[in-house]
Design a protein around this motif. Structure first.
Motif, PDB file in Angstrom:
ATOM      1  N   PHE A 113       0.822  -1.214   0.000  1.00  0.00           N
ATOM      2  CA  PHE A 113       0.000   0.000   0.000  1.00  0.00           C
ATOM      3  C   PHE A 113       0.859   1.268   0.000  1.00  0.00           C
ATOM      4  CE2 PHE A 113      -2.552  -3.339   1.894  1.00  0.00           C
ATOM      5  CZ  PHE A 113      -3.760  -3.212   1.213  1.00  0.00           C
ATOM      6  N   LEU A 114       0.255   2.321  -0.532  1.00  0.00           N
ATOM      7  CA  LEU A 114       0.914   3.623  -0.521  1.00  0.00           C
ATOM      8  C   LEU A 114      -0.140   4.705  -0.356  1.00  0.00           C
ATOM      9  CD1 LEU A 114       3.528   5.299  -0.938  1.00  0.00           C
ATOM     10  CD2 LEU A 114       2.909   5.416  -3.373  1.00  0.00           C
ATOM     11  N   ARG A 115       0.162   5.660   0.492  1.00  0.00           N
ATOM     12  CA  ARG A 115      -0.720   6.823   0.634  1.00  0.00           C
ATOM     13  C   ARG A 115      -0.371   7.805  -0.481  1.00  0.00           C
ATOM     14  NH1 ARG A 115      -2.158  10.013   6.262  1.00  0.00           N
ATOM     15  NH2 ARG A 115      -3.744  11.382   5.397  1.00  0.00           N
ATOM     16  N   VAL A 116      -1.313   8.035  -1.388  1.00  0.00           N
ATOM     17  CA  VAL A 116      -1.054   8.879  -2.559  1.00  0.00           C
ATOM     18  C   VAL A 116      -1.673  10.267  -2.426  1.00  0.00           C
ATOM     19  CG1 VAL A 116      -0.826   6.907  -4.108  1.00  0.00           C
ATOM     20  CG2 VAL A 116      -3.087   7.955  -3.773  1.00  0.00           C
ATOM     21  N   HIS A 117      -2.465  10.453  -1.376  1.00  0.00           N
ATOM     22  CA  HIS A 117      -3.176  11.718  -1.180  1.00  0.00           C
ATOM     23  C   HIS A 117      -3.568  11.785   0.288  1.00  0.00           C
ATOM     24  CE1 HIS A 117      -6.699  14.480  -1.403  1.00  0.00           C
ATOM     25  NE2 HIS A 117      -6.036  15.038  -2.399  1.00  0.00           N
ATOM     26  N   ARG A 118      -3.849  12.963   0.788  1.00  0.00           N
ATOM     27  CA  ARG A 118      -4.226  13.067   2.201  1.00  0.00           C
ATOM     28  C   ARG A 118      -5.477  12.260   2.529  1.00  0.00           C
ATOM     29  NH1 ARG A 118      -6.415  19.346   2.495  1.00  0.00           N
ATOM     30  NH2 ARG A 118      -8.231  19.071   1.125  1.00  0.00           N
ATOM     31  N   SER A 119      -6.280  11.938   1.509  1.00  0.00           N
ATOM     32  CA  SER A 119      -7.536  11.221   1.745  1.00  0.00           C
ATOM     33  C   SER A 119      -7.547   9.799   1.205  1.00  0.00           C
ATOM     34  CB  SER A 119      -8.718  11.986   1.116  1.00  0.00           C
ATOM     35  OG  SER A 119      -8.861  13.266   1.694  1.00  0.00           O
ATOM     36  N   TYR A 120      -6.429   9.329   0.632  1.00  0.00           N
ATOM     37  CA  TYR A 120      -6.455   8.011  -0.010  1.00  0.00           C
ATOM     38  C   TYR A 120      -5.175   7.213   0.224  1.00  0.00           C
ATOM     39  CZ  TYR A 120     -10.522   9.583  -2.689  1.00  0.00           C
ATOM     40  OH  TYR A 120     -11.756  10.038  -3.054  1.00  0.00           O
ATOM     41  N   ILE A 121      -5.375   5.934   0.501  1.00  0.00           N
ATOM     42  CA  ILE A 121      -4.325   4.921   0.440  1.00  0.00           C
ATOM     43  C   ILE A 121      -4.749   3.922  -0.631  1.00  0.00           C
ATOM     44  CG2 ILE A 121      -3.180   3.017   1.659  1.00  0.00           C
ATOM     45  CD1 ILE A 121      -3.692   4.553   4.269  1.00  0.00           C
ATOM     46  N   VAL A 122      -3.833   3.524  -1.490  1.00  0.00           N
ATOM     47  CA  VAL A 122      -4.199   2.596  -2.562  1.00  0.00           C
ATOM     48  C   VAL A 122      -3.360   1.327  -2.480  1.00  0.00           C
ATOM     49  CG1 VAL A 122      -4.873   4.481  -4.094  1.00  0.00           C
ATOM     50  CG2 VAL A 122      -2.559   3.530  -4.249  1.00  0.00           C
ATOM     51  N   SER A 123      -3.942   0.252  -2.990  1.00  0.00           N
ATOM     52  CA  SER A 123      -3.174  -0.971  -3.204  1.00  0.00           C
ATOM     53  C   SER A 123      -2.410  -0.799  -4.515  1.00  0.00           C
ATOM     54  CB  SER A 123      -4.119  -2.178  -3.295  1.00  0.00           C
ATOM     55  OG  SER A 123      -3.395  -3.339  -3.660  1.00  0.00           O
ATOM     56  N   ILE A 124      -1.099  -0.798  -4.441  1.00  0.00           N
ATOM     57  CA  ILE A 124      -0.279  -0.469  -5.602  1.00  0.00           C
ATOM     58  C   ILE A 124      -0.541  -1.417  -6.767  1.00  0.00           C
ATOM     59  CG2 ILE A 124       2.099  -0.195  -6.426  1.00  0.00           C
ATOM     60  CD1 ILE A 124       2.830   0.455  -3.488  1.00  0.00           C
ATOM     61  N   SER A 125      -0.739  -2.694  -6.479  1.00  0.00           N
ATOM     62  CA  SER A 125      -0.938  -3.677  -7.555  1.00  0.00           C
ATOM     63  C   SER A 125      -2.290  -3.540  -8.241  1.00  0.00           C
ATOM     64  CB  SER A 125      -0.786  -5.091  -7.005  1.00  0.00           C
ATOM     65  OG  SER A 125      -1.806  -5.367  -6.053  1.00  0.00           O
ATOM     66  N   LYS A 126      -3.210  -2.755  -7.638  1.00  0.00           N
ATOM     67  CA  LYS A 126      -4.550  -2.618  -8.215  1.00  0.00           C
ATOM     68  C   LYS A 126      -4.685  -1.372  -9.103  1.00  0.00           C
ATOM     69  CE  LYS A 126      -6.248  -6.228  -6.065  1.00  0.00           C
ATOM     70  NZ  LYS A 126      -5.095  -6.607  -5.234  1.00  0.00           N
ATOM     71  N   ILE A 127      -3.609  -0.625  -9.248  1.00  0.00           N
ATOM     72  CA  ILE A 127      -3.651   0.572 -10.105  1.00  0.00           C
ATOM     73  C   ILE A 127      -3.739   0.134 -11.564  1.00  0.00           C
ATOM     74  CG2 ILE A 127      -2.396   2.617 -10.872  1.00  0.00           C
ATOM     75  CD1 ILE A 127      -1.101   2.700  -8.083  1.00  0.00           C
ATOM     76  N   SER A 128      -4.776   0.606 -12.265  1.00  0.00           N
ATOM     77  CA  SER A 128      -4.966   0.210 -13.666  1.00  0.00           C
ATOM     78  C   SER A 128      -4.600   1.322 -14.654  1.00  0.00           C
ATOM     79  CB  SER A 128      -6.416  -0.222 -13.906  1.00  0.00           C
ATOM     80  OG  SER A 128      -7.318   0.812 -13.563  1.00  0.00           O
ATOM     81  N   GLU A 129      -4.615   2.581 -14.178  1.00  0.00           N
ATOM     82  CA  GLU A 129      -4.253   3.712 -15.046  1.00  0.00           C
ATOM     83  C   GLU A 129      -3.479   4.749 -14.247  1.00  0.00           C
ATOM     84  OE1 GLU A 129      -7.438   5.483 -17.287  1.00  0.00           O
ATOM     85  OE2 GLU A 129      -8.551   3.588 -17.370  1.00  0.00           O
ATOM     86  N   LEU A 130      -2.559   5.432 -14.948  1.00  0.00           N
ATOM     87  CA  LEU A 130      -1.779   6.495 -14.326  1.00  0.00           C
ATOM     88  C   LEU A 130      -1.819   7.715 -15.234  1.00  0.00           C
ATOM     89  CD1 LEU A 130       0.258   7.531 -12.205  1.00  0.00           C
ATOM     90  CD2 LEU A 130       2.068   6.488 -13.578  1.00  0.00           C
TER      91      LEU A 130
END
Length: 245
Positions: A199-216
């Motif tokens: 996991f990575l916190r990408v914004h003050r309001s969001y933590i994401v599962s890095i492997s689940k990112i489908s678009e950048l």
């Protein structure tokens, strides 16, 4: 448990039942009744539930002791101690499925009765302590899963099923593949406890599962069809992490 421990005796040999009642009273327990049939036991439990059920396996009537326990457990969770003169594998394997706290073989000794009840009460006390602890815990984070509170119980959520986590003031909402879970905790606290490799916190309001990112994109990423903003200060870290997975 407040006051005397209440015990219901379900025994179709009334001499044995009366002797049990006498000995339990001498040991300081309250006997709420002596009933000879499973059907009567269920009626008694419905109106006056005991703390412990002392239950003969080989009851006469339409329900034996194990069937009585199974029906009782459809609506209540009362600790069971089985009385039995028959300890063959078939009876033991049936009885084991009802998760009894103990077995007392007939003819029994008063010391066996005393020790089995004391062990049962110790198990009840330990379970109550564990339940009290869990009542104050919103989440337990392990290496491969998270246990989150949901409908007054702790539900296991696999790390691999989590898409992202969103802050809602002093709450967090976990979005998994199939469900959402609202936790009474801050995103900062979740960020400190979650495994960094996933996991990575990408914004003050969001933590994401890095492997689940489908678009950048320039200012956001997409996770599970959800567009999530990226803070400029975290974008480089995100790019570095994406290169390593």
């Amino acid at each position: 448990m407040n006051g005397k421990i209440k015990i219901l005796i379900v025994e179709d040999e009334m001499i044995i039942g009366a002797n049990l009642s006498l000995q339990l009273s001498e040991l300081g327990y309250e006997v709420t009744g002596i009933v000879p049939r499973g059907e009567q036991a269920l009626q008694h439990i419905a109106t006056n539930p005991p703390d412990i059920l002392l239950l003969d396996i080989n009851l006469k009537g339409s329900l034996d002791g194990i069937e009585t326990a199974e029906k009782m457990q459809q609506t209540q969770n009362i600790p069971i101690i089985y009385l039995t003169a028959n300890t063959d594998d078939a009876h033991f394997n049936r009885a084991k499925k009802t998760h009894p706290h103990g077995f007392i073989s007939k003819p029994y000794k008063k010391l066996d009765l005393q020790r089995t009840i004391e062990l049962t009460l110790t198990q009840i006390a330990l379970k109550n302590e564990e339940d009290d602890v869990l009542q104050n815990v919103e989440s337990l984070i392990l290496s491969d899963s998270i246990f989150v509170r949901h409908n007054n119980s702790m539900v296991k959520v696999d790390i691999n099923d989590i898409l992202y986590i969103e802050a809602e003031r002093n709450y967090c909402r976990i979005y998994s593949k199939n469900k959402e879970y609202l936790l009474v905790t801050t995103l900062k606290d979740m960020d400190e406890k979650l495994p960094r490799k996933h996991f990575l916190r990408v914004h003050r309001s969001y933590i994401v599962s890095i492997s689940k990112i489908s678009e950048l994109a320039n200012g956001h990423i997409v996770v599970g069809k959800k567009a999530i903003p990226i803070s400029k200060s975290l974008k480089d870290e995100l790019l570095n992490r994406l290169q390593t997975i």
